[in-house]
Design an enzyme around this catalytic site. Structure first.
Site, PDB file in Angstrom:
ATOM      1  N   LYS A  64       0.866  -1.052  -0.010  1.00 41.68           N
ATOM      2  CA  LYS A  64      -0.070   0.220   0.072  1.00 41.68           C
ATOM      3  C   LYS A  64       0.803   1.155  -0.097  1.00 41.68           C
ATOM      4  O   LYS A  64       0.439   2.256  -0.889  1.00 41.68           O
ATOM      5  CB  LYS A  64      -0.911   0.071   0.943  1.00 41.68           C
ATOM      6  N   GLN A 108      -4.655  -1.549   9.456  1.00 42.84           N
ATOM      7  CA  GLN A 108      -4.305  -2.917   8.943  1.00 42.84           C
ATOM      8  C   GLN A 108      -5.209  -3.899   9.906  1.00 42.84           C
ATOM      9  O   GLN A 108      -4.648  -3.787  10.970  1.00 42.84           O
ATOM     10  CB  GLN A 108      -3.048  -3.084   8.589  1.00 42.84           C
ATOM     11  N   ASP A 131     -11.127   3.126   4.269  1.00 46.88           N
ATOM     12  CA  ASP A 131     -11.414   1.645   3.885  1.00 46.88           C
ATOM     13  C   ASP A 131     -12.575   1.595   4.077  1.00 46.88           C
ATOM     14  O   ASP A 131     -13.052   0.547   3.509  1.00 46.88           O
ATOM     15  CB  ASP A 131     -10.800   1.103   5.274  1.00 46.88           C
TER      16      ASP A 131
END
Ligand code: NAP
Length: 303
Positions: A64, A108, A131
């Site tokens: 990422k 994460q 997200d």
């Protein structure tokens, strides 16, 4: 002449939906937006919080960060030990929420054992939740007023769009009903006027349902669950699954070789949905930075 002719069996392989190539194009198309933001005084910035030492998570974070760099998005890595508590994570999130130079926050997952994941996700400012996991963003999607669509479902839809799959009136079947993949994919397909059925571990006669699908999305986490005889000839098959076999090989939820002979189009694993997930994360981060720019208006305040 007997008048009988040997029946011809024509086997055509499905076309491969090249997520890697499509994602590369999406990323390239984002660069002018990042440049325009920079010209307006905004350095688009994503904060990535990684707690613990899960090797797969470390790889995901590295990928990422690298993808951010490629399009000119600045990234800030916050690395925390496995023993991090919920309270400590909440403190980190509060700081990032308050930092006007950070536009997107990604935590994460999975978080270390003992950390209350929902509490941590709920603490992210919804306007920085790139997200798309915060309940406000999930609710907005369900209400038909999306802000950040979570990255994997957004990636699935973009792949279908780029492949020019006609969803209006199509019968779609989604395997999996998770909050992060199955449910939002089903909501997005419904919003695109497909007729959608969602299957899960209690679904009876899975094959009978999947064989109705013009578009089949598998998001289960069971290697090779979807076999050729479960797929309608000519269907478009999107394989979200990522499964690591004991051999080390990475495979999806779909028996790729078998299903390729039946489907009209199929995503490979790796190289299908995965790269799109990251591309959509970058897109959401840019959206967040653009929202910051418009909220700044013409007051000319620093980022
Ligand atoms: P999850 O939360 O474990 O959900 C799995 C879903 O599959 C559940 O709804 C479960 O049903 C259902 N299921 C399990 N066994 C089944 C069976 N035999 N038949 C039918 N349904 C079954 O998983 P997830 O987070 O949605 O992820 C799914 C897969 O996608 C995983 O392989 C994951 O690694 C992958 N993934 C990939 C990306 C990417 O970027 N490509 C991103 C996220 C996830 P119940 O609800 O009844 O338990």
């Amino acid at each position: 002449m007997t008048g009988t002719r040997a029946r011809q069996v024509i086997v055509t392989a499905a076309s491969v939906i090249d997520g890697k190539a499509i994602a590369a194009q999406v990323r390239a198309d984002l660069i002018p937006d990042v440049t325009a933001l920079r010209d307006a005084g905004i350095i688009t910035t994503l904060a990535v919080v990684l707690a613990g030492d899960d090797p797969a998570s470390q790889v995901y974070v590295r990928n990422k960060v690298r993808a951010c760099e490629e399009v000119g998005i600045a990234s800030r890595r916050v690395l925390l030990p496995s023993a991090t508590t919920t309270a400590e994570l909440l403190h980190v999130i509060a700081e990032l929420n308050a930092d006007a130079t950070v536009h997107g926050i990604l935590v994460q997952l999975p978080l270390p054992r003992g950390v209350d994941t929902d509490t941590v996700i709920d603490a992210i400012a919804p306007e920085k939740d790139v997200d798309g996991f915060h309940p406000e963003n999930v609710g907005r999607l369900m209400a038909g007023r999306p802000r950040f669509v979570s990255c994997t479902p957004a990636g699935v839809m973009r792949l279908l769009a780029e492949t020019r799959v006609v969803l209006s009136g199509a019968t779609a079947v989604v395997l999996g009903r998770s909050r992060t993949v199955g449910q939002p994919v089903a909501a997005l397909l419904t919003a695109a006027d497909a007729t959608v059925t969602v299957c899960h571990s209690r679904t009876r006669d899975l094959g009978a349902v999947t064989r109705t699908a013009d578009v089949l999305v598998a998001a289960v986490g069971r290697p090779g669950l979807v076999k050729a005889d479960m797929v309608k000839p000519g269907a478009v098959v999107i394989d979200v699954g990522i499964n690591r076999l004991e051999s080390g090989a990475l495979v999806g939820d779909v028996d790729y070789a078998g299903v390729s002979a039946v489907a009209s189009a199929i995503t490979p694993v790796p190289g299908g949905v995965g790269p799109m997930t990251i591309a959509m994360l970058l897109q959401n981060t840019i959206l967040a930075a653009k929202a910051r720019l418009s909220s700044r208006g013409d007051r000319g305040a620093p980022q």
